[in-house]
Enzyme design. Structure first.
Site, PDB file in Angstrom:
ATOM      1  N   ARG A 101      65.938  41.832  24.257  1.00 24.38           N
ATOM      2  CA  ARG A 101      66.089  41.792  25.721  1.00 24.38           C
ATOM      3  C   ARG A 101      65.065  42.747  26.289  1.00 24.38           C
ATOM      4  O   ARG A 101      65.088  43.947  26.005  1.00 24.38           O
ATOM      5  CB  ARG A 101      67.513  42.194  26.117  1.00 24.38           C
ATOM      6  CG  ARG A 101      67.668  42.395  27.613  1.00 24.38           C
ATOM      7  CD  ARG A 101      69.105  42.509  28.058  1.00 24.38           C
ATOM      8  NE  ARG A 101      69.761  41.210  28.071  1.00 24.38           N
ATOM      9  CZ  ARG A 101      70.866  40.923  28.759  1.00 24.38           C
ATOM     10  NH1 ARG A 101      71.455  41.848  29.505  1.00 24.38           N
ATOM     11  NH2 ARG A 101      71.405  39.714  28.722  1.00 24.38           N
ATOM     12  N   HIS A 128      66.294  33.243  30.636  1.00 27.85           N
ATOM     13  CA  HIS A 128      67.535  33.654  29.950  1.00 27.85           C
ATOM     14  C   HIS A 128      68.068  32.408  29.227  1.00 27.85           C
ATOM     15  O   HIS A 128      69.099  31.843  29.602  1.00 27.85           O
ATOM     16  CB  HIS A 128      68.532  34.194  30.976  1.00 27.85           C
ATOM     17  CG  HIS A 128      69.652  34.992  30.391  1.00 27.85           C
ATOM     18  ND1 HIS A 128      69.775  35.239  29.026  1.00 27.85           N
ATOM     19  CD2 HIS A 128      70.726  35.595  30.983  1.00 27.85           C
ATOM     20  CE1 HIS A 128      70.860  35.969  28.817  1.00 27.85           C
ATOM     21  NE2 HIS A 128      71.448  36.196  29.981  1.00 27.85           N
ATOM     22  N   GLN A 131      71.788  32.039  27.817  1.00 32.00           N
ATOM     23  CA  GLN A 131      72.786  31.899  28.869  1.00 32.00           C
ATOM     24  C   GLN A 131      72.870  30.455  29.358  1.00 32.00           C
ATOM     25  O   GLN A 131      73.956  29.872  29.449  1.00 32.00           O
ATOM     26  CB  GLN A 131      72.417  32.821  30.049  1.00 32.00           C
ATOM     27  CG  GLN A 131      73.330  32.688  31.245  1.00 32.00           C
ATOM     28  CD  GLN A 131      74.697  33.287  30.979  1.00 32.00           C
ATOM     29  OE1 GLN A 131      74.794  34.438  30.586  1.00 32.00           O
ATOM     30  NE2 GLN A 131      75.759  32.519  31.198  1.00 32.00           N
ATOM     31  N   ASP A 217      74.032  33.701  40.449  1.00 29.07           N
ATOM     32  CA  ASP A 217      73.675  34.884  39.656  1.00 29.07           C
ATOM     33  C   ASP A 217      73.465  36.003  40.674  1.00 29.07           C
ATOM     34  O   ASP A 217      73.304  35.744  41.871  1.00 29.07           O
ATOM     35  CB  ASP A 217      72.380  34.573  38.873  1.00 29.07           C
ATOM     36  CG  ASP A 217      71.904  35.720  37.985  1.00 29.07           C
ATOM     37  OD1 ASP A 217      72.640  36.694  37.791  1.00 29.07           O
ATOM     38  OD2 ASP A 217      70.752  35.631  37.487  1.00 29.07           O
ATOM     39  N   CYS A 257      76.950  33.460  35.747  1.00 28.23           N
ATOM     40  CA  CYS A 257      76.602  33.964  34.409  1.00 28.23           C
ATOM     41  C   CYS A 257      77.188  35.348  34.158  1.00 28.23           C
ATOM     42  O   CYS A 257      77.273  35.767  33.009  1.00 28.23           O
ATOM     43  CB  CYS A 257      75.076  33.984  34.246  1.00 28.23           C
ATOM     44  SG  CYS A 257      74.231  35.062  35.412  1.00 28.23           S
ATOM     45  N   ARG A 285      78.973  31.803  25.015  1.00 29.99           N
ATOM     46  CA  ARG A 285      77.775  32.503  24.541  1.00 29.99           C
ATOM     47  C   ARG A 285      77.873  32.708  23.031  1.00 29.99           C
ATOM     48  O   ARG A 285      76.911  32.528  22.298  1.00 29.99           O
ATOM     49  CB  ARG A 285      77.634  33.874  25.242  1.00 29.99           C
ATOM     50  CG  ARG A 285      77.472  33.842  26.759  1.00 29.99           C
ATOM     51  CD  ARG A 285      76.143  33.285  27.182  1.00 29.99           C
ATOM     52  NE  ARG A 285      75.034  33.994  26.580  1.00 29.99           N
ATOM     53  CZ  ARG A 285      74.510  35.156  27.022  1.00 29.99           C
ATOM     54  NH1 ARG A 285      74.989  35.714  28.112  1.00 29.99           N
ATOM     55  NH2 ARG A 285      73.484  35.724  26.411  1.00 29.99           N
TER      56      ARG A 285
END
Ligand code: CP
Ligand code: NVA
Length: 298
Positions: A101, A128, A131, A217, A257, A285
């Site tokens: 990340r 992402h 996700q 988001d 998310c 996830r």
């Protein structure tokens, strides 16, 4: 499949295979007799905070028989300026895969190239992918194939999550509506790279009308904290509330998310009314990332 750096680099059969394996992983959780990552150690290198991604990957690797090491860039020499390409070549001789990340997409591409080991994008400024794959898996569990459906993304249409949605729309043939003020719509080069099926619309009500899914988001992504006041003001009208939900299909899914900022991109009542779906996204996830680990790691 060697790496998962971007949805842009996946093709439809690869995505469908991830979903097929994820469904099996979900169904068989706790009952597995095979541990394909046994003997392997996977490194998590996270330059930004994380709850869901970190925990789901750490648990996922372990459930597949492997071990993890969490590497905070400030604790390793990377934080003191050691080059990514040198770090990657060292780690590539010691561990079996990396889950990263960070900020620049270029950095994970460089890491993947120099480490020579499977590398997974756990969020960058550009994308992402884990996700959005888990989100589409969740939609398909609840509503069947995403093909032909309409997903309305509310908020920062130039964000990493929006961009992964854009690439997915081109691959899986659904309509993505980005409900964002013009300044927060993606640049033309991204729309071109996404290859169609993406409509930008600053009119939120219109963008939500008849949608199968309303998705949002946070307005201020990690790394953008310095722009917080401006973003909150400019994105202020772009939130999901009960009135907006009434514009969508009667059985529309409302998704987030997470982490959520109640009273900003979504109100508390709408989040709580849709908590089942939203926390299913989080749980998925784990299952989807186990499928990703198997796709890149075996
Ligand atoms: N949605 C998501 O990636 O959450 P974390 O930042 O907690 O990993
Ligand atoms: N766009 C958000 C996603 C958080 C999971 C961020 O980058 O902070």
């Amino acid at each position: 499949m060697k790496n998962l750096l971007s949805i842009e680099q996946l093709d439809r059969p690869e995505i469908e295979e991830i979903f097929r394996v994820a469904a099996m992983q979900k169904q068989n959780r706790g009952k597995q007799t095979e541990f394909p990552l046994r003997g392997q150690t996977w490194g998590l290198i996270f330059s930004k905070p994380s709850t869901r991604t970190r925990v789901s990957f750490e648990v996922g690797v372990r459930e597949l028989g492997g071990e993890t090491i969490f590497l905070n860039p400030n604790d390793i020499q990377l934080g003191r300026g050691e080059l990514i390409k040198d770090t990657a070549r060292v780690l590539g001789r010691m561990i079996h895969g990396a889950i990263i990340r960070t900020f620049a997409q270029r950095d994970i591409e460089e890491f993947a190239e120099f480490s020579g080991m499977p590398t997974i994008n756990a969020l960058t400024d550009d994308e992402h992918p884990c996700q959005i794959l888990a989100d589409i898996f969740t939609i398909q569990e609840k509503r069947g194939s995403i093909e032909g459906k309409t997903i309305t993304f509310v908020g920062d249409g130039a964000s990493n999550t929006a961009r992964s949605w854009m690439f997915a729309a081109g691959k899986l043939n659904f309509e993505l509506r980005l409900a964002s003020p013009p300044k927060y719509q993606p640049k033309a080069k991204w729309l071109k790279r996404a290859g169609g099926n993406v409509v930008c619309n600053a009119n939120l009500q219109e963008a939500a009308r008849g949608a199968d899914v309303l998705y949002t988001d946070i307005w201020v992504s990690m790394g953008q904290e310095g722009e917080e006041a401006r973003r909150n003001a400019e994105l202020g009208p772009y939130w999901i509330n009960e009135a907006l939900v009434r514009q969508a299909k009667p059985d529309a899914l409302v998704m987030h998310c997470l982490p959520a900022h109640r009273g900003q991109e979504i109100d508390d009542a709408t989040l709580e009314a849709n908590a089942q779906t939203i926390f299913d996204q989080s749980e998925n996830r784990l299952h989807v990332q186990k499928a990703i680990l198997l796709a890149v790691g075996s």
